[in-house]
Design a protein around this motif. Structure first.
Motif, short mmCIF file in Angstrom:
data_model
loop_
_atom_site.label_atom_id
_atom_site.label_comp_id
_atom_site.label_asym_id
_atom_site.label_seq_id
_atom_site.Cartn_x
_atom_site.Cartn_y
_atom_site.Cartn_z
N ARG A 213 0.83 -1.20 0.00
CA ARG A 213 0.00 0.00 0.00
C ARG A 213 0.87 1.26 0.00
O ARG A 213 0.59 2.23 -0.71
N GLU A 214 1.92 1.24 0.81
CA GLU A 214 2.83 2.39 0.88
C GLU A 214 3.55 2.59 -0.44
O GLU A 214 3.72 3.73 -0.90
N GLU A 215 3.96 1.48 -1.06
CA GLU A 215 4.62 1.57 -2.36
C GLU A 215 3.65 2.10 -3.42
O GLU A 215 4.03 2.91 -4.28
N LEU A 216 2.40 1.67 -3.34
CA LEU A 216 1.37 2.14 -4.28
C LEU A 216 1.17 3.65 -4.16
O LEU A 216 1.14 4.37 -5.16
N ASN A 217 1.05 4.14 -2.93
CA ASN A 217 0.86 5.57 -2.71
C ASN A 217 2.07 6.37 -3.16
O ASN A 217 1.95 7.45 -3.75
N ARG A 218 3.28 5.82 -2.91
CA ARG A 218 4.51 6.52 -3.31
C ARG A 218 4.59 6.65 -4.83
O ARG A 218 4.87 7.73 -5.36
N LEU A 219 4.33 5.54 -5.53
CA LEU A 219 4.39 5.56 -6.99
C LEU A 219 3.33 6.50 -7.58
O LEU A 219 3.60 7.25 -8.53
N LYS A 220 2.14 6.48 -7.01
CA LYS A 220 1.07 7.33 -7.52
C LYS A 220 1.42 8.80 -7.35
O LYS A 220 1.27 9.61 -8.29
N GLU A 221 1.89 9.19 -6.16
CA GLU A 221 2.27 10.58 -5.92
C GLU A 221 3.44 11.00 -6.81
O GLU A 221 3.46 12.11 -7.34
N GLU A 222 4.39 10.10 -6.99
CA GLU A 222 5.58 10.41 -7.79
C GLU A 222 5.20 10.66 -9.25
O GLU A 222 5.65 11.64 -9.86
N LEU A 223 4.36 9.80 -9.82
CA LEU A 223 3.97 9.94 -11.22
C LEU A 223 3.07 11.16 -11.42
O LEU A 223 3.22 11.89 -12.41
N CYS A 224 2.15 11.39 -10.48
CA CYS A 224 1.28 12.56 -10.59
C CYS A 224 2.08 13.86 -10.54
O CYS A 224 1.82 14.81 -11.30
#
Length: 492
Positions: A213-224
């Protein structure tokens, strides 16, 4: 042979004949039941409810429970089964000018009934009669069931589609009907007792999924942030691990060809079944496509944006011609539609309106909304206040319909806004008072159902939900990542 032995033999044969006769009457085969229920399947099959997710899911769940009921009756040695309450939305399959009084604006008739029959034949007849469907074709089945010398299919499970491996459901985001069927068979427990039995499993799964979940949130914020995206969403309810893989794939492409993603700026990205731009202007990335196909789509985005601008212009022209009524596209109320299909529908509808001069004041219908549909024959007013208009509508008749239903549409729209505001406030209150990590709902759960559920959750104030992700649904379930699904009408 003595007279006594002869009498005993005769009595045994009589008993065997009677028992066999009763068994054959009871054991209507699965194939016969499917054939008998064809009018019912045609009236309630979820495939006919693609643009109505709420009604579709209710029918899907009820069909699974009905199949479970029939399955239990087919088992050898089965006695009585628990009474089962079912609800279906039934399509009107007859061409008739008489509109049933209980027909909803969507064109479907809600039917609820309780099954308490003890054999397949009676159950099938009960279902058909409850839905006001013909039972004349059952006469032949009754005769064959009673006179059959063997019971084909007796003891075999009721007919059901192919059972796929669990990896199929994890990858596609679809729900396993067999798993849901097993859940539906169980007697629904009270919320507190179910939480006591499942909270530990949910907490364990949640702890296991936390790094993902933490990796998912990190990747999403990074790409956005890197490409100035409005949002990243998913068309299906894939698990956290699967969503992480999709974001990692997009992240690798951005590292290999950063210039390819420049055209994504300002857009919402949706991981979906097919690549393209949908009617809402979001960029869809097909999860089965490779990087080359995604890159090709990014190169075509300038052309898609021009098409989107033409679509917006058509919406403005239609609004001017229809007194200010806005054409909208609500994703959760209909299947995915590409921007090209949406433009085609708007263009056809606009040409029809221009061909005949309508006498509508420019602002007489301002504040109202409408959805365009290609496969409808009559306009209708949805329970949430928006009009559902066929693309091939006759403009003069459409004008009369809009004007006559405008007051009711305004009342329903106001009611919808009030319900949405109340729902949002109660969700916030639940998150605070119950210390939940998140609280969501399935599309088939209406605002009024969500409001009732949240009110009761606040009153119950169970500490067993603390720190968990909760989704309001129609059944109890612990998802693969530890999310809890609870029915909106849970028992206290």
């Amino acid at each position: 042979m003595s007279v006594t032995s002869l009498l005993r033999c005769t009595i045994r044969l009589e008993k065997k004949h009677v028992v066999g006769h009763l068994f054959h009457h009871r054991a209507l085969s699965g194939a016969d039941a499917v054939n008998a229920l064809r009018p019912f399947y045609f009236a309630v099959h979820p495939d006919f409810f693609g643009q109505y997710p709420r009604e579709r899911e209710v029918n899907e769940n009820s069909l699974k429970r009905l199949n479970g009921y029939l399955d239990n009756l087919q088992k050898p040695g089965s006695r009585s089964v628990q009474p089962m309450r079912l609800t279906f939305y039934v399509r009107d399959t007859k061409e008739s000018s008489d509109v049933p009084p209980d027909l909803l604006a969507s064109g479907f008739r809600p039917v609820s009934f309780t099954l308490h029959t003890s054999d397949v034949l009676s159950t099938v007849t009960n279902v058909l009669k409850s839905c006001s469907l013909p039972v004349e074709h059952m006469k032949g089945l009754k005769g064959s069931a009673e006179t059959s010398k063997s019971a084909p299919g007796a003891g075999r499970p009721f007919y059901r589609p192919i059972k796929w491996n669990n990896s199929y459901y994890t990858f596609t985001g679809f729900r396993d009907p067999e798993e849901e069927l097993q859940q539906a068979r169980r007697v629904e427990p009270a919320l507190i007792s179910w939480l006591r039995n499942n909270e530990r499993e949910a907490a364990k799964k949640h702890r296991t999924s936390q790094p993902r979940r933490e990796e998912l949130n990190r990747l999403k914020e990074e790409l956005c942030h890197k490409f100035d995206l409005s949002d990243i969403r998913w068309q299906r309810s894939w698990g956290v691990a699967h969503r992480c893989c999709q974001l990692q794939s997009l992240s690798r492409l951005s590292q290999q060809s950063p210039e390819a993603l420049v055209n994504l700026q300002g857009h919402t990205v949706v991981f979906a079944d097919l690549s393209g731009m949908n009617a809402s202007g979001h960029i869809m990335l097909g999860t089965m496509d490779v990087h080359y196909q995604w890159t090709k789509l990014f190169e075509q985005l300038p052309g898609y944006r021009r098409l989107q601008q033409q679509t917006d212009w058509l919406k403005e022209r239609i609004s001017l011609l229809l007194g200010g009524t806005q054409v909208v596209h609500v994703e959760r109320l209909r299947p995915v539609q590409s921007i090209g299909e949406h433009y085609g529908s708007l263009s056809t509808f606009h040409k029809s309106l221009v061909s005949q001069r309508l006498r509508l004041h420019p602002r007489s219908l301002q504040g109202l909304t409408m959805l365009l549909e290609n496969d409808r024959s009559k306009p209708s007013l949805h329970e949430m206040g928006h009009f559902i208009i066929p693309t091939s509508s006759d403009p003069p008749k459409l004008q009369v319909f809009l004007q006559s239903h405008a007051p009711e549409a305004r009342q329903r729209t106001l009611r919808k806004k009030q319900l949405q505001a109340e729902e949002a406030a109660l969700v916030k209150l639940c998150l605070q008072n119950l210390s939940l990590r998140s609280l969501s709902k399935e599309p088939s759960v209406s605002p009024s159902q969500m409001i009732l559920c949240c009110r009761r959750l606040v009153e119950q104030r169970s500490p067993l939900m603390q720190g968990l992700h909760v989704c309001v649904s129609h059944f109890y379930s612990v998802m693969q990542d530890g999310d809890l699904c609870v029915p909106w009408d849970w028992k206290s």
